[in-house]
Design an enzyme around this catalytic site. Structure first.
Site, PDB file in Angstrom:
ATOM      1  N   SER A 199       0.833  -1.197   0.000  1.00 37.29           N
ATOM      2  CA  SER A 199       0.000   0.000   0.000  1.00 37.29           C
ATOM      3  C   SER A 199       0.870   1.252   0.000  1.00 37.29           C
ATOM      4  O   SER A 199       1.852   1.326   0.741  1.00 37.29           O
ATOM      5  CB  SER A 199      -0.883  -0.009   1.252  1.00 37.29           C
ATOM      6  OG  SER A 199      -1.653   1.157   1.309  1.00 37.29           O
ATOM      7  N   HIS A 201       0.100   4.426   0.970  1.00 32.76           N
ATOM      8  CA  HIS A 201       0.007   5.411   2.053  1.00 32.76           C
ATOM      9  C   HIS A 201       0.735   5.005   3.334  1.00 32.76           C
ATOM     10  O   HIS A 201       0.812   5.787   4.270  1.00 32.76           O
ATOM     11  CB  HIS A 201      -1.452   5.804   2.319  1.00 32.76           C
ATOM     12  CG  HIS A 201      -2.295   4.795   3.010  1.00 32.76           C
ATOM     13  ND1 HIS A 201      -2.536   4.839   4.366  1.00 32.76           N
ATOM     14  CD2 HIS A 201      -2.977   3.722   2.556  1.00 32.76           C
ATOM     15  CE1 HIS A 201      -3.344   3.842   4.706  1.00 32.76           C
ATOM     16  NE2 HIS A 201      -3.628   3.149   3.620  1.00 32.76           N
ATOM     17  N   CYS A 324      -8.550   0.761  11.026  1.00 30.35           N
ATOM     18  CA  CYS A 324      -9.955   0.606  10.680  1.00 30.35           C
ATOM     19  C   CYS A 324     -10.800   0.295  11.907  1.00 30.35           C
ATOM     20  O   CYS A 324     -12.000   0.433  11.888  1.00 30.35           O
ATOM     21  CB  CYS A 324     -10.115  -0.483   9.636  1.00 30.35           C
ATOM     22  SG  CYS A 324      -9.289  -1.981  10.101  1.00 30.35           S
TER      23      CYS A 324
HETATM   24  N1  PLP Z   1      -3.011  -4.963   5.356  1.00 30.73           N
HETATM   25  C1  PLP Z   1      -2.463  -4.450   6.463  1.00 30.73           C
HETATM   26  C2  PLP Z   1      -1.581  -5.309   7.305  1.00 30.73           C
HETATM   27  C3  PLP Z   1      -2.718  -3.129   6.839  1.00 30.73           C
HETATM   28  O1  PLP Z   1      -2.185  -2.638   7.953  1.00 30.73           O
HETATM   29  C4  PLP Z   1      -3.562  -2.354   6.026  1.00 30.73           C
HETATM   30  C5  PLP Z   1      -3.913  -0.970   6.403  1.00 30.73           C
HETATM   31  O2  PLP Z   1      -3.997  -0.622   7.574  1.00 30.73           O
HETATM   32  C6  PLP Z   1      -4.103  -2.930   4.861  1.00 30.73           C
HETATM   33  C7  PLP Z   1      -3.804  -4.239   4.563  1.00 30.73           C
HETATM   34  C8  PLP Z   1      -5.015  -2.181   3.952  1.00 30.73           C
HETATM   35  O3  PLP Z   1      -4.332  -1.191   3.226  1.00 30.73           O
HETATM   36  P1  PLP Z   1      -5.144  -0.095   2.388  1.00 30.73           P
HETATM   37  O4  PLP Z   1      -5.469   1.002   3.353  1.00 30.73           O
HETATM   38  O5  PLP Z   1      -4.184   0.348   1.327  1.00 30.73           O
HETATM   39  O6  PLP Z   1      -6.335  -0.763   1.851  1.00 30.73           O
END
Ligand code: PLP
Length: 379
Positions: A199, A201, A324
Site C-alpha cells: 500500500s 500510504h 480501521c
Molecule cells: N493490510 C495491512 C496489514 C494493513 O495494515 C492495512 C492498512 O492498515 C491494509 C492491509 C489495507 O491497506 P489499504 O489502506 O491500502 O487498503
C-alpha cells in the site's frame, strides 16, 4: 492547535515532499491518458513504465508482475478471489487469526459461501506454529494467506518457510506485506510468494494507491475487468498516484533501509524509558522479531480509550489498534488471539515514522507518564 506528535504511522503516513513534487505535474499539465496513442499520452505512459520499474526493483519482481490497484485491500481481495476462481474444485483455505480486516472479511464471506477456512492460532507473543500449518494442509487446500508483519504488534512472520511449505504442497501463497514494505527488504523470488500486496500510504504517498504482485504464469482472474494493466485490472490508470508510489519505492531503494536503524533506536529508547518510569507495563508481541518502528504497550488498570483521549489533549496521536478499528471500542482481534489480559492491560499502539525525532520521543514519554498517573489516580 498545539504542536502535534504523530506516532500512528502504521495507520498512515505523511506524504513525502519529494513524492508530492513527483506527482504534481501529473495532476496539472500532464493530465493525459497513458492509453492514448498521441504524444501527449505517450510521455505519460513512459513515466508509468518508470514507476512500475521502481516498484518491481523494490520487490525484486519482474515489471510485468506488478499491477497498480486502488489500495492494498483491493490487492488482498483480488489475490484471494482469483485463487478461489481458478481452483473451483477446491474449498479449503488456510490463514491466521491476526490478519488485516480485508483478509478476514473476505474469508468470512467465503466461509458463508461454503468454503472451509482454517485460522491458524498464535501463542501469547503472537507467533504462529509452522507444524500447525503443515498439519492443516489437505487435498482440498487451495490457498495459504499469511501476512509478512502484523500492523498492531509488529511481529514478523516466517514468510520464506511458509513459501517453501506452500510450494512443496502445490498451494498458492498470498502474502499481505503492507506493514513490512520499507522496513524489511523483500525479495519475492526468494520468498516464493505467488501474490503479494503493498500500500502506498504506508510509505509516504497519499491514500489511494496499492500494488498487487502476481508471479508470472500464475493463472489469474481480475476483480475489475478491463484493458488496462495488461488486461489484469480495468480502470484508467491513476497516473499521479502511480508516479507517487514509484517515487516512494525509489526513495526506499536509495535509502537502502538505513532509516530503520533510527526507528529502532527511537522505539527502543521509548520502551526503555517507559519501563523505567512507569510501573506495571506490558509490551505485547514477539520482542525478538518485530518491525523496528512498532510498540504495543499497556499499563495495568488504564483503559486505552481513556489514555488515547488524554494523550490527544496533549497533541499526541497514537492508536488503540489497527486504523480501521480505532473508532470501535472492541478489543483488538490480534491481542484477543494472543489471549492477552485485555481487561487489565488494554493496549495502545505506537508506530514511528521517518519524520519522528528523538525530541518527540522525549516529549511523548513525559506526557505518557503524566497521563498514566492521572488516570491511575482517578480510579
Ligand atoms: N493490510 C495491512 C496489514 C494493513 O495494515 C492495512 C492498512 O492498515 C491494509 C492491509 C489495507 O491497506 P489499504 O489502506 O491500502 O487498503
Amino acid at each position: 492547535m498545539n504542536r502535534q506528535i504523530y506516532f500512528d504511522n502504521n495507520a498512515t503516513t505523511k506524504c513525502d515532499e519529494e513524492v508530492l513534487n513527483a506527482m504534481l505535474p501529473f495532476l496539472k499539465e500532464s493530465y493525459g491518458n497513458p492509453s492514448s496513442i498521441y504524444e501527449f499520452g505517450k510521455d505519460i505512459k513512459e513515466k508509468v513504465v518508470w514507476a512500475r520499474k521502481q516498484v518491481a526493483k523494490l520487490l525484486n519482481a519482474n515489471e510485468n508482475e506488478i499491477i497498480f490497484t486502488s489500495c492494498a485491500s483491493e490487492s488482498n481481495i483480488t489475490a484471494i478471489m482469483s485463487a478461489v476462481k481458478n481452483n473451483p474444485t477446491k474449498r479449503h483455505i488456510i490463514t491466521t487469526s491476526i490478519e488485516h480486516a480485508s483478509i478476514l472479511e473476505t474469508m468470512q464471506y467465503l466461509e458463508d459461501n461454503g468454503y472451509k477456512i482454517t485460522y491458524l492460532s498464535v501463542d501469547s507473543k503472537g507467533k504462529i506454529d509452522l507444524e500447525e500449518l503443515k498439519k492443516s494442509i489437505n487435498q482440498d487446500t487451495l490457498l495459504i494467506a499469511i501476512m509478512m508483519a502484523n500492523n498492531e504488534i509488529g511481529n514478523i512472520y516466517p514468510i520464506k518457510e511458509i513459501g517453501e511449505i506452500a510450494k512443496k504442497n502445490h498451494i498458492i501463497f498470498h502474502c499481505d506485506a503492507v506493514q513490512a514494505i520499507g522496513k524489511i527488504p523483500i525479495d519475492v523470488k526468494e520468498l516464493q510468494v505467488d501474490t503479494l500486496s503493498m500500500s502506498g500510504h504506508k510509505i509516504h504517498t497519499p491514500k489511494g494507491i496499492g500494488i498487487l504482485y502476481i508471479r508470472n504464469n500464475l493463472p489469474y482472474i481480475p476483480l475489475i475487468f478491463g484493458h488496462q494493466e495488461n488486461n489484469r485490472r480495468g480502470g484508467t490508470e491513476n497516473v499521479p498516484y502511480i508516479i507517487g508510489i514509484g517515487k516512494a519505492s525509489e526513495i526506499i531503494l536509495e535509502d537502502n533501509y538505513e532509516i530503520n536503524k533510527k526507528l529502532k533506536y527511537l522505539r527502543d529508547k521509548l520502551e526503555d524509558n517507559v519501563k523505567q518510569m512507569i510501573s506495571d507495563v506490558v509490551i505485547y508481541g514477539d520482542l525478538n522479531n518485530r518491525l523496528p518502528n512498532t510498540s504495543s504497550m499497556a499499563f495495568k488498570g488504564v483503559k486505552s480509550e481513556e489514555l488515547l483521549l488524554v494523550l490527544e489533549s496533549f497533541g499526541i496521536c497514537v492508536s488503540t489498534g489497527s486504523a480501521c478499528n480505532s473508532m470501535i471500542a472492541e478489543p483488538s482481534h490480534v491481542l484477543k488471539a494472543c489471549h492477552a489480559d485485555l481487561e487489565n492491560y488494554s493496549p495502545i499502539r505506537i508506530s514511528l515514522g521517518k519524520y519522528n525525532t528523538e525530541e518527540e520521543v522525549d516529549i511523548f514519554v513525559k506526557n505518557l507518564i503524566t497521563a498514566v498517573n492521572m488516570l491511575r489516580r482517578k480510579k
